[in-house]
Write a protein that holds these residues in place. Structure first.
Motif, mmCIF file in Angstrom:
data_model
loop_
_atom_site.group_PDB
_atom_site.id
_atom_site.type_symbol
_atom_site.label_atom_id
_atom_site.label_comp_id
_atom_site.label_asym_id
_atom_site.label_seq_id
_atom_site.Cartn_x
_atom_site.Cartn_y
_atom_site.Cartn_z
ATOM 1 N N GLY A 145 -11.905 28.251 12.614
ATOM 2 C CA GLY A 145 -11.915 29.591 12.039
ATOM 3 C C GLY A 145 -11.487 29.616 10.582
ATOM 4 N N MET A 146 -10.653 28.648 10.183
ATOM 5 C CA MET A 146 -10.171 28.614 8.809
ATOM 6 C C MET A 146 -11.220 28.041 7.852
ATOM 7 S SD MET A 146 -6.599 26.962 7.378
ATOM 8 C CE MET A 146 -7.072 25.250 7.631
ATOM 9 N N PHE A 147 -11.927 27.003 8.285
ATOM 10 C CA PHE A 147 -12.847 26.303 7.375
ATOM 11 C C PHE A 147 -14.285 26.817 7.438
ATOM 12 C CE2 PHE A 147 -9.483 23.094 7.395
ATOM 13 C CZ PHE A 147 -9.439 22.757 6.056
ATOM 14 N N ASN A 148 -14.689 27.444 8.524
ATOM 15 C CA ASN A 148 -16.086 27.880 8.638
ATOM 16 C C ASN A 148 -16.512 28.833 7.530
ATOM 17 O OD1 ASN A 148 -16.890 26.323 10.793
ATOM 18 N ND2 ASN A 148 -16.395 27.861 12.342
ATOM 19 N N PRO A 149 -15.697 29.816 7.137
ATOM 20 C CA PRO A 149 -16.125 30.676 6.008
ATOM 21 C C PRO A 149 -16.278 29.902 4.701
ATOM 22 C CG PRO A 149 -14.347 31.703 7.254
ATOM 23 C CD PRO A 149 -14.448 30.301 7.743
ATOM 24 N N ILE A 150 -15.391 28.940 4.469
ATOM 25 C CA ILE A 150 -15.482 28.149 3.234
ATOM 26 C C ILE A 150 -16.771 27.330 3.223
ATOM 27 C CG2 ILE A 150 -14.369 26.357 1.849
ATOM 28 C CD1 ILE A 150 -11.699 27.244 3.047
ATOM 29 N N ILE A 151 -17.073 26.694 4.360
ATOM 30 C CA ILE A 151 -18.285 25.879 4.449
ATOM 31 C C ILE A 151 -19.530 26.742 4.296
ATOM 32 C CG2 ILE A 151 -19.639 24.387 5.967
ATOM 33 C CD1 ILE A 151 -16.975 23.439 7.175
ATOM 34 N N SER A 152 -19.551 27.890 4.949
ATOM 35 C CA SER A 152 -20.704 28.787 4.855
ATOM 36 C C SER A 152 -20.915 29.292 3.433
ATOM 37 C CB SER A 152 -20.513 29.978 5.803
ATOM 38 O OG SER A 152 -20.393 29.538 7.146
ATOM 39 N N LEU A 153 -19.833 29.436 2.677
ATOM 40 C CA LEU A 153 -19.942 29.923 1.303
ATOM 41 C C LEU A 153 -20.409 28.841 0.340
ATOM 42 C CD1 LEU A 153 -19.361 32.171 -0.823
ATOM 43 C CD2 LEU A 153 -17.036 31.252 -0.968
ATOM 44 N N LEU A 154 -19.900 27.618 0.492
ATOM 45 C CA LEU A 154 -20.155 26.566 -0.491
ATOM 46 C C LEU A 154 -21.379 25.707 -0.171
ATOM 47 C CD1 LEU A 154 -16.510 25.339 -1.196
ATOM 48 C CD2 LEU A 154 -17.845 27.072 -2.413
ATOM 49 N N LYS A 155 -21.763 25.637 1.093
ATOM 50 C CA LYS A 155 -22.871 24.747 1.476
ATOM 51 C C LYS A 155 -24.189 25.098 0.783
ATOM 52 C CE LYS A 155 -24.489 25.057 5.681
ATOM 53 N NZ LYS A 155 -25.940 25.368 5.506
ATOM 54 N N PRO A 156 -24.564 26.378 0.616
ATOM 55 C CA PRO A 156 -25.855 26.673 -0.015
ATOM 56 C C PRO A 156 -25.894 26.479 -1.531
ATOM 57 C CG PRO A 156 -25.099 28.493 1.386
ATOM 58 C CD PRO A 156 -23.936 27.597 1.147
ATOM 59 N N VAL A 157 -24.762 26.177 -2.155
ATOM 60 C CA VAL A 157 -24.728 26.061 -3.623
ATOM 61 C C VAL A 157 -25.567 24.868 -4.062
ATOM 62 C CG1 VAL A 157 -23.241 25.709 -5.623
ATOM 63 C CG2 VAL A 157 -22.461 27.142 -3.718
ATOM 64 N N SER A 158 -26.362 25.074 -5.100
ATOM 65 C CA SER A 158 -27.213 24.007 -5.619
ATOM 66 C C SER A 158 -26.373 22.827 -6.124
ATOM 67 C CB SER A 158 -28.074 24.543 -6.763
ATOM 68 O OG SER A 158 -28.766 23.502 -7.419
ATOM 69 N N PRO A 159 -26.853 21.606 -5.916
ATOM 70 C CA PRO A 159 -26.085 20.435 -6.375
ATOM 71 C C PRO A 159 -25.776 20.457 -7.867
ATOM 72 C CG PRO A 159 -27.855 19.752 -4.914
ATOM 73 C CD PRO A 159 -28.056 21.211 -5.169
ATOM 74 N N LEU A 160 -26.747 20.890 -8.680
ATOM 75 C CA LEU A 160 -26.533 20.868 -10.123
ATOM 76 C C LEU A 160 -25.528 21.913 -10.581
ATOM 77 C CD1 LEU A 160 -30.149 20.259 -11.464
ATOM 78 C CD2 LEU A 160 -28.317 18.618 -11.035
ATOM 79 N N ALA A 161 -25.263 22.910 -9.740
ATOM 80 C CA ALA A 161 -24.254 23.903 -10.114
ATOM 81 C C ALA A 161 -22.854 23.304 -10.128
ATOM 82 C CB ALA A 161 -24.314 25.089 -9.147
ATOM 83 N N TRP A 162 -22.660 22.196 -9.385
ATOM 84 C CA TRP A 162 -21.350 21.557 -9.347
ATOM 85 C C TRP A 162 -21.118 20.618 -10.535
ATOM 86 C CZ3 TRP A 162 -17.957 23.506 -6.133
ATOM 87 C CH2 TRP A 162 -18.403 24.101 -4.962
ATOM 88 N N LEU A 163 -22.197 20.253 -11.215
ATOM 89 C CA LEU A 163 -22.060 19.283 -12.300
ATOM 90 C C LEU A 163 -21.205 19.789 -13.456
ATOM 91 C CD1 LEU A 163 -22.865 16.452 -13.201
ATOM 92 C CD2 LEU A 163 -24.931 17.435 -14.213
ATOM 93 N N PRO A 164 -21.373 21.014 -13.931
ATOM 94 C CA PRO A 164 -20.486 21.483 -15.026
ATOM 95 C C PRO A 164 -19.017 21.502 -14.622
ATOM 96 C CG PRO A 164 -22.414 22.904 -14.810
ATOM 97 C CD PRO A 164 -22.430 21.997 -13.635
ATOM 98 N N ILE A 165 -18.747 21.806 -13.340
ATOM 99 C CA ILE A 165 -17.360 21.781 -12.884
ATOM 100 C C ILE A 165 -16.799 20.367 -13.003
ATOM 101 C CG2 ILE A 165 -15.825 22.250 -10.936
ATOM 102 C CD1 ILE A 165 -17.103 24.736 -12.134
#
Length: 306
Positions: A145-165
């Motif tokens: 219950g703690m991690f499922n919302p985090i995974i559902s939020l971050l999983k669809p993010v495009s790979p290249l969106a993480w590169l600037p971070i």
């Protein structure tokens, strides 16, 4: 058809002698004509070759169709290289794949090796974090219950969106590319491992409670053997994602790598080399997946879920 008359029957109710013949056909075994030895040998030979042709012929037709379409595009577009021109360039490229003329002028072999090193680091870190986390999420409802919302939020993010971070945090292109591979490879491992844990039959867990088994015993004797096919499926999905991400990340960050090689050849308008790189990327990804399929078959009795 040959027939045999077994006898006659006279019908006493008829004024005239009516003779009924009992006719039967000989059994199929008696009618079968044995094949000559030569024809038997040919029949066995054709049966043994059928699987071979079914395995080889369809892929050959598919590759031939692809080359035909490629040739038609090359004829219609003057700037697009034909298969023959690309093959000649490929022979030149692979005649010396490990040359070095400076930091940004290296053979395709070194570029593939650099990309594989980044994939190995990012993928290894994702496996070290994602698989244990998947076991915990599948085993404990509170963590799920703690991690499922985090995974559902971050999983669809495009790979290249993480590169600037990654560039912002690590201040360097190399660790930023590894970070992008890590963050995009971890989700399939977490999700598939957690699903595998949740699908373990409840009877197994009830028996474990009756026997008062420790968490370590439950993990080694019940969870791990049951979850292994799901876990390996997640690993297969993750390696494909990792290989996709590294090519795109290297196009943006530069340096040495197959993605940077593609971008550098585009800047030089060397289209045959771009096509060669596309084929190489596909072959390397296929080899990586087949290695993991072989590992999955070696460690599981049943077919791994696809």
């Amino acid at each position: 058809m040959n027939t045999m008359v077994h006898g006659v029957i006279r019908d006493p109710a008829s004024s005239t002698a009516e003779i009924k013949t009992i006719v039967s056909t000989p059994p199929a075994e008696a009618m079968a004509v044995p094949l000559p030895a030569k024809e038997k040998k040919q029949a066995r030979f054709s049966v043994s070759l059928k699987p071979f042709f079914l395995a080889i012929l369809p892929p050959m037709l598919g590759v031939g169709l692809l080359i035909l379409i490629w040739e038609i595009i090359a004829i219609k577009t003057s700037s697009f290289p034909s298969p023959w021109v690309t093959l000649q360039e490929a022979i030149k490229v692979f005649s010396d794949p490990f040359y070095q003329n400076g930091p940004n002028d290296q053979g395709i072999g070194w570029n593939i090796f650099a990309s594989l090193k980044r994939v190995a680091l990012g993928f290894g870190l994702a496996a070290a974090v994602g698989i244990p986390l998947g076991f915990l999420i599948g085993r404990f409802k509170f963590l799920s219950g703690m991690f499922n919302p985090i995974i559902s939020l971050l999983k669809p993010v495009s790979p290249l969106a993480w590169l600037p971070i990654g560039l912002l945090v690590f201040k360097s292109a190399h660790p930023a590319a590894i970070w992008s591979i890590f963050i995009c490879s971890i989700w399939p491992m977490i999700i598939n491992t957690a699903i595998g844990v949740q699908r373990v039959p409840q009877d197994y867990m009830n028996v474990a409670r009756v026997l008062n088994l420790s968490e370590w015993k439950i993990f080694t004797k019940i969870l791990f053997p049951s979850v292994l096919p799901y876990m390996l499926t997640g690993v297969r999905l993750a390696i494909g994602t990792a290989w996709l991400v590294i090519v795109a990340a290297e196009m943006l960050t530069g340096g040495v790598g197959i993605g940077f090689w593609v971008w550098d050849e585009w800047n030089s308008l060397n289209v045959p080399h771009i096509i060669i790189a596309i084929v190489v990327i596909g072959l390397v990804g296929l080899i990586l997946e087949q290695i993991l399929v072989a590992v999955a078959r070696a460690f599981t009795y049943d077919d791994v879920p696809s």
